[in-house]
Every structure is written in C-alpha cells, then in structure tokens.
Design a protein around this motif. Structure first.
Motif, short mmCIF file in Angstrom:
data_model
loop_
_atom_site.label_atom_id
_atom_site.label_comp_id
_atom_site.label_asym_id
_atom_site.label_seq_id
_atom_site.Cartn_x
_atom_site.Cartn_y
_atom_site.Cartn_z
N THR A 410 5.27 3.51 -3.75
CA THR A 410 5.81 2.30 -4.35
C THR A 410 4.71 1.66 -5.18
N THR A 411 5.01 0.53 -5.80
CA THR A 411 3.98 -0.19 -6.53
C THR A 411 2.91 -0.75 -5.60
N GLU A 412 3.23 -0.85 -4.30
CA GLU A 412 2.29 -1.41 -3.34
C GLU A 412 1.42 -0.34 -2.69
N CYS A 413 1.81 0.94 -2.73
CA CYS A 413 1.01 1.99 -2.10
C CYS A 413 1.42 3.35 -2.65
N GLY A 414 0.53 4.34 -2.45
CA GLY A 414 0.79 5.69 -2.93
C GLY A 414 1.20 6.62 -1.80
N ALA A 415 1.67 7.82 -2.18
CA ALA A 415 2.11 8.82 -1.19
C ALA A 415 0.90 9.64 -0.73
N VAL A 416 0.08 9.06 0.15
CA VAL A 416 -1.15 9.71 0.60
C VAL A 416 -0.86 10.72 1.71
N GLU A 417 -1.72 11.71 1.80
CA GLU A 417 -1.58 12.76 2.82
C GLU A 417 -2.78 12.71 3.75
N SER A 418 -2.93 11.62 4.50
CA SER A 418 -4.09 11.44 5.36
C SER A 418 -3.68 11.33 6.83
N ALA A 419 -4.67 11.42 7.71
CA ALA A 419 -4.41 11.27 9.14
C ALA A 419 -3.82 9.88 9.41
N ASP A 420 -2.89 9.81 10.36
CA ASP A 420 -2.24 8.54 10.61
C ASP A 420 -1.95 8.35 12.09
N ALA A 421 -1.57 7.14 12.45
CA ALA A 421 -1.16 6.81 13.83
C ALA A 421 0.01 5.84 13.74
N GLY A 422 1.14 6.25 14.31
CA GLY A 422 2.33 5.41 14.27
C GLY A 422 2.67 4.85 15.64
N TYR A 423 3.18 3.63 15.68
CA TYR A 423 3.51 2.97 16.94
C TYR A 423 4.90 2.34 16.85
N ALA A 424 5.73 2.62 17.85
CA ALA A 424 7.08 2.06 17.90
C ALA A 424 7.00 0.60 18.35
N PHE A 425 7.79 -0.24 17.72
CA PHE A 425 7.83 -1.67 18.08
C PHE A 425 9.28 -2.12 18.03
N THR A 426 9.71 -2.83 19.09
CA THR A 426 11.07 -3.36 19.16
C THR A 426 11.01 -4.88 19.12
N ALA A 427 11.72 -5.47 18.15
CA ALA A 427 11.69 -6.92 17.97
C ALA A 427 12.37 -7.62 19.13
N GLU A 470 -1.35 -5.55 4.85
CA GLU A 470 -0.45 -6.46 5.56
C GLU A 470 0.96 -6.29 5.01
N VAL A 471 1.94 -6.21 5.89
CA VAL A 471 3.35 -6.18 5.48
C VAL A 471 4.13 -7.16 6.33
N THR A 472 5.20 -7.69 5.76
CA THR A 472 6.12 -8.57 6.48
C THR A 472 7.52 -7.98 6.39
N VAL A 473 8.18 -7.83 7.52
CA VAL A 473 9.54 -7.29 7.54
C VAL A 473 10.44 -8.19 8.37
N THR A 474 11.69 -8.28 7.98
CA THR A 474 12.69 -9.05 8.71
C THR A 474 13.42 -8.11 9.66
N LEU A 475 13.40 -8.41 10.96
CA LEU A 475 13.99 -7.55 11.98
C LEU A 475 15.04 -8.29 12.79
N GLU A 476 16.06 -7.54 13.19
CA GLU A 476 17.06 -8.08 14.10
C GLU A 476 16.58 -7.92 15.55
N ALA A 477 17.07 -8.77 16.42
CA ALA A 477 16.71 -8.65 17.84
C ALA A 477 17.11 -7.26 18.35
N GLY A 478 16.18 -6.55 18.97
CA GLY A 478 16.45 -5.22 19.50
C GLY A 478 16.22 -4.10 18.50
N GLN A 479 15.92 -4.43 17.24
CA GLN A 479 15.69 -3.40 16.23
C GLN A 479 14.32 -2.75 16.45
N THR A 480 14.29 -1.42 16.40
CA THR A 480 13.03 -0.68 16.59
C THR A 480 12.54 -0.15 15.26
N VAL A 481 11.24 -0.32 15.02
CA VAL A 481 10.59 0.22 13.84
C VAL A 481 9.34 0.98 14.29
#
Length: 599
Positions: A410-427, A470-481
C-alpha cells in the motif's frame, strides 16, 4: 538518503505548545504596546532569533539555529531531506497527496471523518474507487476477479481465469492476446512483439496500435511511462500504473497482473501422499527462480485441509528435480529448491489455501520422480495469542523466524519478504484499537489481518515514528485479528516491542481556569481535541508559522500589522485556529481576551 515516512508525527506536541503559548504572548505584545523580551523556551524547543522553534521540524532552523532547508526539502528529525518520488513536502513531513487523508490532492486539504483519500479526492469510506464494484463488503474488479467475473457472485469454474469480465480457460490466452513463446502478449502495445511475435520496436519507439512509433506523443488511451507510450490495462511492465511490473508467470489484464500457470492435476488435500510421475513429454510454461535453465515440468494443485507447515520432498526421484511452490491466487513463487537428488520446499499454509507444486528439472533434465507431501507441524503464524486486556505490551524477536506472512503493498508499506511474528488478538469490546512497535530495536513494518494470518489486510504501516510503526483499526466485540510484526527490508529482523491500547478520544475541555499557558490551559486542551484540524492547518503551513513567529514578538501595533501584511494567508489560518479554541471551545476561560474577536 534517509528513508522518509508516509505520515510524520515527529513534533505535534511541541507545535501544540508553541501555538498555545502564542495566545498569551500575543496578548502581551499587541495589547499594551510594550517591548518584548526573549522568550523562555520549553525543551526541546530552542530559541532562534528570539523565537521558540522546534529544530526537529523547522524549515529555517533544521537541527540547529540558522540551518535552512533548500527548496524541495523538508525538515524531518532535524535533517533536511528530499521527498521520495510520488510524495510532496507539506509542513514537517512528506505525504502522498493521492492517498493521505490529511493532505488529499493538496497540502492541508484534510478529508472529513469517515472519508478516505483515493486518487487525490476525498470520498466516503465504504465507497469503491472508480473501476471497482462492491460485492459482499469488498471492492472488486469484475473484469478480472474469478469469484465475481462480470458481476457479483458469478464465479469461474476451477481451471478458469476471468478476463475482461468473462471466464476463460487459463491454458489459452485471453481475447486480444497472442501467444509469443511462453507468454500471452498484446501485440497492439507490446514493444517486443509489436504487430506480431518478435517484431521489436527500436530505441526511442513504442508500440501503438500494433505499429512502432516515435515516443514524442502518446495516442488516445495510452500513458507516458518514462520514454514509452503504454496501455496500463495490458502492459506487463506497467500494469495498472507506471513501473508496476507483472511476474514472469503473469499477464496484465484490465490493469491487474493475472496468473497464466495452470495445474494439470488436482491432488486434493490428503496428507501424507506420494505422487509418482515423469516430466518426460511435459510442457514448459514456468521457469523456477532457483535454476538458470529449466526443463519440461508437471504442475499439481494442492489444498491445505488445515493450517500448518507443509513439506514437498522429491527424494527417491530418478533425476535432479527442481521444486517450486506457487500461490495459486496470483502465481507468486513461495519457495524454490534445486538441491541435486533431494529437492525439498516447505511452506506455511492457511486452512483452505491452494498452491501449485511445480516439478521441474535443471539444465534440461527430465525423468521419473517421486513427490512426497506431508504436514510437518502446526503453523508458524500466529506465533502466539495476546490477552484481550488493554493496554498491554509484549516483547519478542523475529530473528530466526520464517517469513510467514507478506504484507499487501500500500502507500503506507511495501510487500516485504522478511522474518515476522504474528499474534492473535480478540477485541473485548467494540472500538478503535491502536497497535504500535515503539521501543523496538529494528526498522519494523506492522500489518493487521482479519481473522487469520491469511485474512484480508485491515491496515499496514511502515514508519509512523523513526523506524517504528503504528496502526489503528476499528474492531467489533469478539472480532479476532492477527497483528504481524515484520521488517522493512528482506533482511530486517531483531527484538521488538508490541504495544496494544484503546484509541483515546479527543479530550473534553472543562473551560474553567486559565485560558492558555502552553501546557495545561483550556486552549492547549482545545488544540488537542476539537480544534486539532485548525491547529494542524496552521502548523503545517509555512505562511502561518512565519506569521505566528512574527506576531508573537512584534513590539508595537504597527509591527503586528506588518506581520499580517507580510503573511495574510498565515494570519487567516492562525486566527481561524484561535477562533475555534478561544471562542468555540473556551469562551468562559478566555473571556476578556483581545487576541481574537468572537462574534
């Protein structure tokens, strides 16, 4: 060159203090006609020529007093830097005027709440951009989307692609395209096959309507990209926009890169399973990246029944097999291996994800092979689950981890192919949530996926502060990202800090007490809340900054009038900010102030 940020937040706190302090200072300087004394600046503001300035972002005092940035440069973190191509200097940062909601189409042209900026025009959030159709809550291109081909819900059959709104077999070139070698090309626009295969245009020429023409003027429907006239709808080197090139196994259709590789056999989702076959007599439509010269191949479709790390192993084959793994959605090569005698590739696949397994050979070799498919382990993404409580902070490291998720460019970031760590979060409740990597030890990219690691990307950011995201997202109660900490470059990895918090609404000013003392008065509160847009319009304007710096230190009414004469546009922005803060938000606290006339 220093890497620039798409959204600068280096100095809002200090410009807020500077502007709020101007309220009291301007009263003293213009109401009694007295002389002024050099200001006492609140750190990290510095006194330059008797004015408090933020040397991290001031164009005339960048880094230290007296160092002015040249035309075309902006002051970022105390250094004069030029903006990247496609960005424009506005105030203390570089912005993409085609997509930035605060500077949409031009500097300081902010979109309203609930709107997005697309192609430099503010439009209501939820509306699809021109050329796209809303289908089930998503904006899609019905001319090329196989799930909505021609109209919403009209899905193509397996093994077909959507071209110009019609489902066609992927093994055939679409309407208007010609097979030249292993590629589908438009001989009306392709410089290497102009009017026919291998009929290349000369230097300084472009292919227009099947004829090589000098690049002096582009015809109707064509766009100038560098020195060439191209059709952005079909040109593989400039697909959709100049410089966006399709891969070797892709063709540009309706301005989007589409896959031209198709499997000869569907292996389903069973694991473990063994496939015995031969590449002798096979076609040669794909060239794996890990070998200089390939051979004929067999291509199979495989779908992961459950998420996990899958292995594709050619041990036991009768020749030197080359294995490649492609994402069926867009032909992106996920892995490639050409180890003699035992090529092995692994991939972290999501539930229901389909990949193409390419069994090829090095240096023209063909023969019998044995392909073993197994599920080795649970998925590497997500790496863990965050508690639902906010705020919270976790630390970790991406060193040694796989590249499990690639952000969507996107205009905010590129499609990088680097090591990553993802974490599930439920609002825990409905609302806006902020995720950031402040305090991390490397240049991070942060992206948020809906539901799973392979879900739709909700937000992505390279840098909000220097090398932090930093990112800001709008989540519904119980929504997992899934919140993914990634790296800016393919080699970027290191220790990270991931912070989670609820977005804080604008403060409510109590309108009792002091009008504005630059720290905790009602005006300072207003500039952080309902007058933030007016404050930002002033602090992002060089004319307004010049006017306020002059107005704060003018020694007489005549001198103050001269400030207005020198920067009338700046005076108008400043007084609009004061009218909002002093008259609208703080009329009781600021009663009696003659800084601005309230009507």
């Amino acid at each position: 060159m220093q890497k620039l940020r798409s959204r600068s937040r280096l100095a809002p706190t200090y410009t807020l203090l500077w502007l709020a302090a101007a309220v009291l200072a301007s009263v003293a300087s213009c109401s009694d006609g007295g002389t002024t004394t050099p200001p006492t600046c609140v750190a990290p503001l510095a006194s330059c020529d008797g004015v408090c300035v933020d040397t991290s972002s001031d164009q005339d005092h960048c880094g230290v007093c007296g160092v002015a940035c040249e035309d075309g440069q902006t002051c970022v973190a105390g250094a004069c830097v030029g903006c990247d191509e496609g960005q424009t200097a506005c105030g203390d940062g570089c912005f993409d005027l085609q997509s930035d909601v605060e500077h949409c189409g031009s500097c300081n042209s902010a979109c309203e709440d609930g709107q997005t900026c697309e192609d430099g025009v503010c439009q209501d959030d939820g509306e699809c951009a021109s050329g796209r159709t809303e289908c089930g809550g998503e904006c899609v291109d019905t001319s090329s989307d196989p799930a909505h081909c021609g109209e919403c819900g009209a899905a193509c059959d397996e093994g077909q692609a959507c071209e110009d709104g019609a489902c066609q077999d992927e093994e055939e070139c679409g309407a208007g395209l010609t097979t030249c070698g292993d590629a589908c090309v438009d001989t009306d626009t392709d410089d290497a096959h102009c009017g026919g295969c291998d009929a290349a245009c000369g230097d300084g020429q472009s292919c227009v309507a099947g004829t090589c023409r000098d690049d002096e003027e582009c015809g109707s429907g064509l766009t100038t990209c560098g020195d060439a006239c191209v059709d952005l709808q079909t040109d593989a080197a400039h697909c959709g926009e100049c410089g966006t090139a399709c891969g070797a196994s892709q063709v540009c259709q309706a301005g989007m890169c589409a896959c031209t590789v198709s499997p000869g056999r569907d292996l389903g989702n069973a694991v473990p399973q063994i496939v015995n076959d031969t590449t002798a007599g096979g076609s040669s439509t794909y060239s794996p990246s890990c070998v200089a010269t390939s051979s004929s191949e067999r291509i199979y479709a495989f779908t992961a029944a459950t998420a996990g790390v899958y292995s594709f192993n050619s041990a036991g084959s009768g020749y030197n097999v080359v294995l490649a793994l492609l994402d069926a959605a867009g032909c992106a090569e996920l892995a490639c291996n050409a180890d003699p005698g035992a090529a092995v590739v692994t991939a972290d696949l999501a539930t229901g994800q389909t990949v193409y397994v390419v069994v090829d050979g090095a240096d023209g070799e063909t023969g019998t092979f044995e392909l073993n498919i197994t599920r080795q382990s649970a998925p590497s993404c997500p790496a863990g689950t965050l508690a639902s409580a906010v705020p919270q902070t976790i630390t970790g490291s991406t060193v040694g981890r796989p590249n499990s998720v690639t952000p969507t460019a996107t205009t905010e970031c590129g499609a990088v192919e680097s090591a990553d760590a993802g974490y599930a979060f439920t609002a825990p409740v409905t609302g806006d949530y902020v995720f950031d990597t402040y305090g991390s030890a490397f240049d991070t990219v942060l992206h948020v996926r809906d539901g799973s690691c392979r879900g739709p990307q909700l937000a992505c950011n390279d840098d909000t502060r220097i090398e932090q995201s930093e990112v800001t997202v709008t989540l519904e109660a119980g929504q997992t990202v899934v919140v993914v900490v990634d790296g800016f470059r393919n080699t970027s990895a290191g220790a990270f800090t991931l912070n989670v918090r609820r977005a804080v609404p604008p403060p409510v000013c109590d309108d009792v007490g002091v009008c504005g003392d630059s720290i905790e008065g009602c005006v300072a509160c207003a500039f952080e809340g309902n007058c933030a847009d007016e404050r930002r319009a002033c602090t992002d304007s060089e004319a307004c900054i010049n006017y306020v710096n002059c107005f704060r230190t003018c020694a007489s009414p005549a001198a103050c009038a001269a400030c207005r004469t020198a920067d009338p546009d700046g005076a108008e922005l400043y007084e609009a900010a004061l009218a909002c803060a002093v008259c609208s938000e703080c009329p009781l606290s600021c009663a009696g102030s003659d800084v601005v006339t309230c009507r």
